[in-house]
Design a protein around this motif. Structure first.
Motif, PDB file in Angstrom:
ATOM      1  N   ILE A 201     -26.612  76.444  31.393  1.00  8.59           N
ATOM      2  CA  ILE A 201     -26.359  76.350  32.833  1.00  8.59           C
ATOM      3  C   ILE A 201     -25.563  77.556  33.304  1.00  8.59           C
ATOM      4  O   ILE A 201     -25.740  78.038  34.431  1.00  8.59           O
ATOM      5  N   ARG A 202     -24.688  78.097  32.454  1.00  6.17           N
ATOM      6  CA  ARG A 202     -23.926  79.294  32.804  1.00  6.17           C
ATOM      7  C   ARG A 202     -24.866  80.433  33.171  1.00  6.17           C
ATOM      8  O   ARG A 202     -24.667  81.131  34.156  1.00  6.17           O
ATOM      9  N   ALA A 203     -25.882  80.624  32.335  1.00  7.29           N
ATOM     10  CA  ALA A 203     -26.829  81.715  32.575  1.00  7.29           C
ATOM     11  C   ALA A 203     -27.537  81.535  33.911  1.00  7.29           C
ATOM     12  O   ALA A 203     -27.744  82.501  34.652  1.00  7.29           O
ATOM     13  N   GLN A 204     -27.884  80.290  34.250  1.00 10.51           N
ATOM     14  CA  GLN A 204     -28.568  80.027  35.519  1.00 10.51           C
ATOM     15  C   GLN A 204     -27.671  80.352  36.710  1.00 10.51           C
ATOM     16  O   GLN A 204     -28.122  80.949  37.695  1.00 10.51           O
ATOM     17  N   VAL A 205     -26.401  79.955  36.635  1.00 13.10           N
ATOM     18  CA  VAL A 205     -25.476  80.218  37.738  1.00 13.10           C
ATOM     19  C   VAL A 205     -25.223  81.722  37.875  1.00 13.10           C
ATOM     20  O   VAL A 205     -25.179  82.259  38.990  1.00 13.10           O
ATOM     21  N   LEU A 206     -25.070  82.420  36.748  1.00 10.83           N
ATOM     22  CA  LEU A 206     -24.880  83.877  36.794  1.00 10.83           C
ATOM     23  C   LEU A 206     -26.094  84.568  37.393  1.00 10.83           C
ATOM     24  O   LEU A 206     -25.960  85.517  38.178  1.00 10.83           O
ATOM     25  N   ASN A 207     -27.282  84.095  37.047  1.00  8.94           N
ATOM     26  CA  ASN A 207     -28.498  84.666  37.623  1.00  8.94           C
ATOM     27  C   ASN A 207     -28.556  84.431  39.121  1.00  8.94           C
ATOM     28  O   ASN A 207     -29.035  85.293  39.880  1.00  8.94           O
ATOM     29  N   LEU A 208     -28.077  83.269  39.571  1.00  5.01           N
ATOM     30  CA  LEU A 208     -28.021  82.988  41.006  1.00  5.01           C
ATOM     31  C   LEU A 208     -27.085  83.964  41.724  1.00  5.01           C
ATOM     32  O   LEU A 208     -27.407  84.482  42.795  1.00  5.01           O
ATOM     33  N   LEU A 209     -25.925  84.205  41.122  1.00  9.61           N
ATOM     34  CA  LEU A 209     -24.963  85.126  41.724  1.00  9.61           C
ATOM     35  C   LEU A 209     -25.566  86.528  41.845  1.00  9.61           C
ATOM     36  O   LEU A 209     -25.422  87.186  42.881  1.00  9.61           O
ATOM     37  N   LYS A 210     -26.239  86.985  40.779  1.00  5.64           N
ATOM     38  CA  LYS A 210     -26.865  88.303  40.827  1.00  5.64           C
ATOM     39  C   LYS A 210     -28.010  88.338  41.833  1.00  5.64           C
ATOM     40  O   LYS A 210     -28.242  89.360  42.495  1.00  5.64           O
ATOM     41  N   SER A 228     -17.071  88.806  27.162  1.00  5.94           N
ATOM     42  CA  SER A 228     -18.473  88.898  26.771  1.00  5.94           C
ATOM     43  C   SER A 228     -19.396  88.548  27.941  1.00  5.94           C
ATOM     44  O   SER A 228     -20.534  89.021  27.997  1.00  5.94           O
ATOM     45  N   ILE A 229     -18.914  87.733  28.875  1.00  8.03           N
ATOM     46  CA  ILE A 229     -19.725  87.362  30.042  1.00  8.03           C
ATOM     47  C   ILE A 229     -19.637  88.431  31.117  1.00  8.03           C
ATOM     48  O   ILE A 229     -20.642  88.880  31.652  1.00  8.03           O
ATOM     49  N   VAL A 230     -18.427  88.857  31.430  1.00 10.38           N
ATOM     50  CA  VAL A 230     -18.254  89.781  32.554  1.00 10.38           C
ATOM     51  C   VAL A 230     -18.859  91.149  32.270  1.00 10.38           C
ATOM     52  O   VAL A 230     -19.164  91.895  33.197  1.00 10.38           O
ATOM     53  N   ARG A 231     -19.054  91.473  31.001  1.00  8.48           N
ATOM     54  CA  ARG A 231     -19.628  92.785  30.670  1.00  8.48           C
ATOM     55  C   ARG A 231     -20.995  92.971  31.303  1.00  8.48           C
ATOM     56  O   ARG A 231     -21.362  94.073  31.715  1.00  8.48           O
ATOM     57  N   PHE A 232     -21.759  91.898  31.396  1.00 10.43           N
ATOM     58  CA  PHE A 232     -23.138  92.012  31.836  1.00 10.43           C
ATOM     59  C   PHE A 232     -23.324  91.759  33.337  1.00 10.43           C
ATOM     60  O   PHE A 232     -24.440  91.861  33.833  1.00 10.43           O
ATOM     61  N   ILE A 233     -22.264  91.442  34.056  1.00 11.08           N
ATOM     62  CA  ILE A 233     -22.420  91.219  35.492  1.00 11.08           C
ATOM     63  C   ILE A 233     -21.502  92.104  36.324  1.00 11.08           C
ATOM     64  O   ILE A 233     -21.636  92.145  37.543  1.00 11.08           O
ATOM     65  N   SER A 234     -20.583  92.833  35.687  1.00 13.46           N
ATOM     66  CA  SER A 234     -19.549  93.551  36.431  1.00 13.46           C
ATOM     67  C   SER A 234     -19.862  95.034  36.570  1.00 13.46           C
ATOM     68  O   SER A 234     -20.474  95.642  35.696  1.00 13.46           O
ATOM     69  N   ASP A 235     -19.409  95.590  37.691  1.00 14.60           N
ATOM     70  CA  ASP A 235     -19.430  97.037  37.877  1.00 14.60           C
ATOM     71  C   ASP A 235     -18.081  97.627  37.461  1.00 14.60           C
ATOM     72  O   ASP A 235     -18.023  98.702  36.875  1.00 14.60           O
ATOM     73  N   HIS A 236     -17.004  96.925  37.806  1.00 16.95           N
ATOM     74  CA  HIS A 236     -15.657  97.326  37.399  1.00 16.95           C
ATOM     75  C   HIS A 236     -14.934  96.100  36.830  1.00 16.95           C
ATOM     76  O   HIS A 236     -15.190  94.975  37.254  1.00 16.95           O
ATOM     77  N   ILE A 237     -14.029  96.351  35.894  1.00 21.45           N
ATOM     78  CA  ILE A 237     -13.249  95.269  35.283  1.00 21.45           C
ATOM     79  C   ILE A 237     -11.774  95.628  35.352  1.00 21.45           C
ATOM     80  O   ILE A 237     -11.380  96.761  35.041  1.00 21.45           O
ATOM     81  N   TYR A 262      -3.534  95.380  24.949  1.00 24.32           N
ATOM     82  CA  TYR A 262      -3.955  94.037  25.348  1.00 24.32           C
ATOM     83  C   TYR A 262      -5.471  93.982  25.570  1.00 24.32           C
ATOM     84  O   TYR A 262      -6.125  93.001  25.212  1.00 24.32           O
ATOM     85  N   THR A 263      -6.034  95.051  26.138  1.00 24.78           N
ATOM     86  CA  THR A 263      -7.486  95.119  26.317  1.00 24.78           C
ATOM     87  C   THR A 263      -8.188  95.089  24.969  1.00 24.78           C
ATOM     88  O   THR A 263      -9.206  94.417  24.788  1.00 24.78           O
ATOM     89  N   LYS A 264      -7.640  95.813  24.000  1.00 22.15           N
ATOM     90  CA  LYS A 264      -8.209  95.812  22.653  1.00 22.15           C
ATOM     91  C   LYS A 264      -8.190  94.408  22.052  1.00 22.15           C
ATOM     92  O   LYS A 264      -9.140  93.991  21.384  1.00 22.15           O
ATOM     93  N   SER A 265      -7.109  93.677  22.293  1.00 18.21           N
ATOM     94  CA  SER A 265      -7.009  92.323  21.736  1.00 18.21           C
ATOM     95  C   SER A 265      -8.059  91.403  22.351  1.00 18.21           C
ATOM     96  O   SER A 265      -8.624  90.547  21.660  1.00 18.21           O
ATOM     97  N   LEU A 266      -8.329  91.566  23.656  1.00 19.36           N
ATOM     98  CA  LEU A 266      -9.356  90.740  24.306  1.00 19.36           C
ATOM     99  C   LEU A 266     -10.737  91.068  23.764  1.00 19.36           C
ATOM    100  O   LEU A 266     -11.550  90.165  23.512  1.00 19.36           O
ATOM    101  N   ILE A 267     -11.029  92.352  23.587  1.00 21.31           N
ATOM    102  CA  ILE A 267     -12.341  92.749  23.083  1.00 21.31           C
ATOM    103  C   ILE A 267     -12.524  92.301  21.633  1.00 21.31           C
ATOM    104  O   ILE A 267     -13.608  91.860  21.232  1.00 21.31           O
ATOM    105  N   SER A 268     -11.467  92.377  20.843  1.00 21.26           N
ATOM    106  CA  SER A 268     -11.578  91.960  19.438  1.00 21.26           C
ATOM    107  C   SER A 268     -11.819  90.464  19.306  1.00 21.26           C
ATOM    108  O   SER A 268     -12.315  89.996  18.272  1.00 21.26           O
ATOM    109  N   ALA A 269     -11.469  89.698  20.350  1.00 21.75           N
ATOM    110  CA  ALA A 269     -11.665  88.240  20.319  1.00 21.75           C
ATOM    111  C   ALA A 269     -13.090  87.827  20.677  1.00 21.75           C
ATOM    112  O   ALA A 269     -13.455  86.670  20.498  1.00 21.75           O
ATOM    113  N   VAL A 270     -13.896  88.770  21.188  1.00 20.92           N
ATOM    114  CA  VAL A 270     -15.288  88.447  21.522  1.00 20.92           C
ATOM    115  C   VAL A 270     -16.068  88.194  20.235  1.00 20.92           C
ATOM    116  O   VAL A 270     -16.058  89.034  19.331  1.00 20.92           O
TER     117      VAL A 270
END
Length: 430
Positions: A201-210, A228-237, A262-270
């Motif tokens: 359902i997440r994928a469907q809602v993200l597709n709706l937003l796009k 991991s989610i925002v990477r594929f829908i964001s222009d800036h983070i 801190y950014t490295k720690s978030l990416i390593s958790a993906v």
């Protein structure tokens, strides 16, 4: 320019040449007063360009939602200001400008159940904004707008007469999205709209937003905690930690060159899709005590490539040096010792475990479970049991079951025939 209305276009960013729709400038947000005061957001600054998605990422309690609610004027700013198309919308503004903010900036909430009025029908929930701002010519026009938007989010017109509790979580989130999009806003604040939903359902809602962004040019402030989610829908983070925005960059720039720890720690958790790599992955744990801000105070600085990092002068120089090397920074590392141990273990059991796995994967090609195996086993049950034993050993499970079933039925029929023959023999003797 009058202060009680918005211009047709916002200011142009001199570096990128893009139209700035929303600008957050040095915003502080404080809750409580005196000794009980808690500064939830500290000196936050970022821009959202028209038609783009700006994602705000951080752990729970970092201040993401607080900023989102400040944008829609729910949370007041204790310092700094928020501008929409170059017009200040934070603090005290005129009533007409406040109405324009509500009209142009909508919010999709995290909990679809709590954000919908349980006593109102879906028709009224979606139409409430249309009623308040008189965004329809007549009743037929209102019905047409509501039915159109409910179909665009993947629901049916007959759902309009129902109540929120009659829908699933994903359907309720679609209703919340329809309520926001029917107002035809230019900016939508999406506060973790998919965190309470199933993966599909997440994928469907993200597709709706796009889809809405592509068709209507709507911009998003997307609040999330999963990179991991925002990477594929964001222009800036923008990455936020305990009220401080510690890094802002374009999506691929951030993932290729994560500079702040801190950014490295978030990416390593993906999570890594490969289970063996994930098992041996070294999680990078962020320790805020590595920073020494006792004398040199930190600030958010553009180090080039439109990449902003939070740090003191010494840290900023190091960040610039790393970025100027133009070598991608690896935030995820695999423990070499653990990897060696795993490799040795795999080699040791290659003849047993991996051979079995290979056999299991290869045998189903001929493991058809044909009915002929059952028929032959029925007429020749002894051979059927022998075949079943061989099939079971070779992991031909379907063939094994057919042979076993045919042999058992064959033995039962033979037993019945034998009993009947014995009874007839006894009767003929008597």
């Amino acid at each position: 320019m009058p202060n009680n209305s918005f211009p047709e276009h916002g200011p142009i960013d001199p570096e990128t040449g893009k139209e700035i729709l929303l600008s957050v400038k040095n915003v502080d947000i404080t809750f409580g007063k005196g000794d009980d005061a808690v500064k939830a957001v500290k000196n936050a600054s970022f821009d959202i360009f028209k038609g783009e998605t700006f994602s705000l990422v951080g752990e729970s309690g970092s201040g993401k939602t607080t900023i989102g609610r400040a944008v829609i004027r729910v949370n007041p700013c204790s310092a700094g200001e928020i501008q929409y198309k170059g017009v200040k919308i934070s603090g005290k503004i005129s009533k007409s400008l406040d109405r324009d903010v509500i009209r142009n900036i909508q919010m999709v909430f995290q909990d679809p159940a709590a954000s919908l009025n349980e006593r109102a029908t879906v028709d009224y929930i979606i139409s409430e904004g249309l009623y308040n701002f008189h965004l329809f010519e007549n009743e037929a026009d209102r019905v047409q707008k509501v039915e159109k938007i409910i179909e665009e989010v993947g629901l049916l017109p007959e759902h309009l007469t129902r109540y929120p509790h009659e829908f699933s979580g994903g359907q309720r989130q679609r209703i919340g999205l329809a309520r926001a999009m029917v107002m035809e806003p230019e900016l939508v604040v999406a506060d973790e709209p998919i965190s309470a939903l199933d993966v599909s359902i997440r994928a469907q809602v993200l597709n709706l937003l796009k889809k809405f962004q592509k068709e209507r040019g709507v911009s998003y402030l997307f609040i999330a905690h999963d990179l991991s989610i925002v990477r594929f829908i964001s222009d800036h983070i923008g990455v936020i930690y305990k009220g401080n925005i510690v890094e802002i960059a374009e999506t691929e720039e951030l993932f290729q060159y994560p500079l702040h720890p801190y950014t490295k720690s978030l990416i390593s958790a993906v999570p890594i899709p490969d289970p063996k790599l994930e098992k041996n992955k070294v999680l990078y744990t962020y320790d805020p005590s590595i920073h020494d801000y006792s004398e040199d105070q930190p600030e958010l600085v553009n180090i080039g490539h439109n990449h902003f990092v939070y740090g003191n002068k010494k840290e900023i120089e190091e960040y610039k040096r790393l970025r100027d090397e133009n070598k991608p920074i690896q935030a995820v590392t695999i423990d070499p010792e653990e990897a060696k141990k795993q490799k040795a273990k795999n080699t040791e059991f290659m003849g047993h475990e991996e051979a079995d796995s290979s056999e299991i994967l290869s045998t189903p090609v001929h493991d058809t479970g044909s009915i002929w195996y059952m028929i032959l086993s029925f007429f020749l049950p002894v051979l059927g049991l022998l075949a079943a034993f061989i099939f079971r050993k070779k992991n031909y499970i379907r063939n094994y079951k057919k042979c076993k079933k045919g042999a058992i039925v064959g033995f039962i029929v033979l037993a019945i025939i034998l009993v009947i023959f014995c009874l007839l023999l006894i009767l003929s003797v008597l």
